[in-house]
Design a protein around this motif. Structure first.
Motif, mmCIF file in Angstrom:
data_model
loop_
_atom_site.group_PDB
_atom_site.id
_atom_site.type_symbol
_atom_site.label_atom_id
_atom_site.label_comp_id
_atom_site.label_asym_id
_atom_site.label_seq_id
_atom_site.Cartn_x
_atom_site.Cartn_y
_atom_site.Cartn_z
ATOM 1 N N UNK A 35 -6.728 -38.972 47.444
ATOM 2 C CA UNK A 35 -7.185 -38.639 46.096
ATOM 3 C C UNK A 35 -7.101 -39.909 45.269
ATOM 4 N N UNK A 36 -8.253 -40.434 44.851
ATOM 5 C CA UNK A 36 -8.250 -41.718 44.161
ATOM 6 C C UNK A 36 -9.446 -41.820 43.224
ATOM 7 N N UNK A 37 -9.299 -42.699 42.228
ATOM 8 C CA UNK A 37 -10.363 -42.907 41.250
ATOM 9 C C UNK A 37 -9.933 -42.506 39.853
ATOM 10 N N UNK A 38 -10.898 -42.337 38.971
ATOM 11 C CA UNK A 38 -10.610 -41.993 37.572
ATOM 12 C C UNK A 38 -11.587 -40.937 37.069
ATOM 13 N N UNK A 39 -11.064 -40.064 36.213
ATOM 14 C CA UNK A 39 -11.878 -39.028 35.564
ATOM 15 C C UNK A 39 -11.717 -39.124 34.052
ATOM 16 N N UNK A 40 -11.645 -40.341 33.546
ATOM 17 C CA UNK A 40 -11.502 -40.513 32.108
ATOM 18 C C UNK A 40 -10.205 -39.919 31.609
ATOM 19 N N UNK A 41 -10.283 -39.218 30.475
ATOM 20 C CA UNK A 41 -9.095 -38.608 29.884
ATOM 21 C C UNK A 41 -8.551 -37.464 30.720
ATOM 22 N N UNK A 42 -9.308 -36.973 31.702
ATOM 23 C CA UNK A 42 -8.870 -35.843 32.528
ATOM 24 C C UNK A 42 -8.358 -36.282 33.905
ATOM 25 N N UNK A 43 -8.138 -37.576 34.057
ATOM 26 C CA UNK A 43 -7.674 -38.094 35.341
ATOM 27 C C UNK A 43 -6.396 -37.417 35.795
ATOM 28 N N UNK A 44 -5.490 -37.173 34.858
ATOM 29 C CA UNK A 44 -4.177 -36.624 35.196
ATOM 30 C C UNK A 44 -4.084 -35.131 34.884
ATOM 31 N N UNK A 45 -5.239 -34.445 34.923
ATOM 32 C CA UNK A 45 -5.287 -32.999 34.751
ATOM 33 C C UNK A 45 -5.803 -32.347 36.035
ATOM 34 N N UNK A 46 -5.453 -31.078 36.218
ATOM 35 C CA UNK A 46 -5.998 -30.316 37.344
ATOM 36 C C UNK A 46 -7.494 -30.088 37.148
ATOM 37 N N UNK A 47 -8.205 -30.004 38.253
ATOM 38 C CA UNK A 47 -9.628 -29.666 38.211
ATOM 39 C C UNK A 47 -9.768 -28.157 38.348
ATOM 40 N N UNK A 48 -10.513 -27.503 37.451
ATOM 41 C CA UNK A 48 -10.659 -26.043 37.544
ATOM 42 C C UNK A 48 -11.234 -25.602 38.880
ATOM 43 N N UNK A 49 -10.838 -24.413 39.297
ATOM 44 C CA UNK A 49 -11.360 -23.842 40.541
ATOM 45 C C UNK A 49 -12.819 -23.445 40.373
ATOM 46 N N UNK A 50 -13.545 -23.452 41.473
ATOM 47 C CA UNK A 50 -14.940 -23.033 41.480
ATOM 48 C C UNK A 50 -15.171 -22.129 42.688
ATOM 49 N N UNK A 51 -16.372 -21.635 42.822
ATOM 50 C CA UNK A 51 -16.683 -20.809 43.993
ATOM 51 C C UNK A 51 -16.630 -21.643 45.276
ATOM 52 N N UNK A 52 -17.074 -22.877 45.198
ATOM 53 C CA UNK A 52 -17.037 -23.746 46.370
ATOM 54 C C UNK A 52 -15.617 -24.151 46.723
ATOM 55 N N UNK A 53 -14.796 -24.425 45.713
ATOM 56 C CA UNK A 53 -13.389 -24.790 45.910
ATOM 57 C C UNK A 53 -12.537 -23.823 45.096
ATOM 58 N N UNK A 54 -12.158 -22.683 45.691
ATOM 59 C CA UNK A 54 -11.470 -21.619 44.938
ATOM 60 C C UNK A 54 -10.100 -22.013 44.392
ATOM 61 N N UNK A 55 -9.510 -23.093 44.898
ATOM 62 C CA UNK A 55 -8.209 -23.530 44.410
ATOM 63 C C UNK A 55 -8.364 -24.742 43.508
ATOM 64 N N UNK A 56 -7.528 -24.806 42.474
ATOM 65 C CA UNK A 56 -7.551 -25.962 41.613
ATOM 66 C C UNK A 56 -7.183 -27.220 42.393
ATOM 67 N N UNK A 57 -7.809 -28.330 42.049
ATOM 68 C CA UNK A 57 -7.463 -29.612 42.654
ATOM 69 C C UNK A 57 -6.409 -30.299 41.801
#
Length: 326
Positions: A35-57
């Motif tokens: 797990x690497x890279x940057x997501x701006x201000x959300x880099x250090x937040x969980x990624x919401x779950x989706x239908x493709x990935x039912x669990x938060x990242x």
């Protein structure tokens, strides 16, 4: 060989095993599947779950973006990292006792010193266990009352784009950015950057283009497709493969399912995080012989990953982060 001599050699051998295991863990962290890279201000937040990935990242582990969240917001995660016997006071005591015992062995106390050390270790473990139980009890007393007092007045999130009404566009499931009443409270609200069909088609194309450039070890192409930070991580992986005499061959990349977890803007930058499930022929070959040492050249493997894309001032989208769903 005397017992003292054997004990010293055993202690040194144990230390070498621990050291090499730590190196292996660091090496594995940088390899594929990390797990690497940057997501701006959300880099250090969980990624919401989706239908493709039912669990938060989980948040990105390796990033050049500093964690600037307030101390109060970071306290829960820090407490989780410190939780557990080996990571708390018990771990500190145990590590101290182990270090003391190894030093005693190296200084010539031999197996007799080892027996005394084991007795001391057992006492330390018992003391640490009692201390940990006491700390957990007092922490529970402190946190229980405030949590119960605010339970009835806690605000409820009313929107989550990852589970909004869905429509299909290409391989992607596009959220309509509605406000369903049953949206999970654990998912953060998003500014809801509107994405067009051209954006989603570009994400799908980047999936194949990045994989192919990586397989060709084409650094110039990677610099056109990913952010400079991602170039550094991918180049590091390519260098590690070359050092091991291996070549990662990826071909026939096909997107099977995808949807947008969240999309937002930060000043002149737009971000979009997508869950991607795809298949590809992914093998590791020996550079000298071409022999496959990992994977199957005839059977495509399926992978689900979280990719974040970024564009600046309305320019071209580039890959800025890769994460693994939990």
């Amino acid at each position: 060989m005397s017992r003292s001599r054997r004990a010293k050699i055993l202690a040194m051998f144990t230390g070498l095993i621990v050291a090499f295991s730590m190196v292996s863990l660091d090496y594995a962290e940088a390899r594929r599947g990390g797990s690497f890279g940057s997501r701006g201000a959300r880099t250090h937040q969980n990624v919401p779950a989706t239908r493709t990935a039912p669990s938060q990242a989980a948040p990105v582990k390796r990033s050049m973006t500093p964690n600037t969240a307030p101390n109060a917001a970071r306290q829960p995660s820090a407490a989780q990292q410190r939780s557990g016997f080996m990571n708390g006071l018990g771990g500190s005591l145990l590590r101290g006792l182990l270090l003391g015992g190894l030093i005693g062995l190296l200084l010539g106390q031999g197996l007799g010193g080892l027996a005394g050390f084991l007795g001391l270790l057992l006492q330390g473990l018992l003391i640490a266990a009692v201390v940990m139980l006491a700390l957990r009890f007092f922490r529970g007393q402190k946190t229980q009352q405030p949590a119960m007092a605010g339970a009835g007045n806690a605000p409820r999130d009313t929107g989550s784009e990852a589970h909004s009404g869905m429509g299909k566009a290409g391989g992607f499931t596009i959220p309509s950015f509605g406000s369903p009443a049953d949206a999970p409270r654990s998912q953060p609200l998003s500014s809801g950057l509107a994405l067009e069909q051209a954006d989603l088609s570009r994400f799908e194309a980047l999936l194949s283009e990045v994989q192919n450039a990586f397989a060709r070890e084409d650094h110039d192409a990677l610099r056109q497709l990913v952010t400079p930070e991602m170039v550094s991580y991918l180049s590091e992986e390519l260098a590690q493969n070359a050092h091991r005499g291996l070549h990662n061959e990826v071909s026939d990349v096909k997107l099977l399912e995808a949807d947008i977890a969240e999309s937002w803007s930060e000043g002149a930058r737009d971000y979009a995080t997508a869950a991607l499930r795809y298949e590809a022929l992914d093998v590791m070959r020996d550079r000298a012989t071409g022999k496959i040492v990992e994977g199957d050249a005839d059977a495509p493997s399926q992978t689900t990953e979280i990719w974040t894309f970024v564009r600046e001032n309305g320019g071209d989208w580039k890959l800025s982060a890769i994460q693994q769903p939990n």
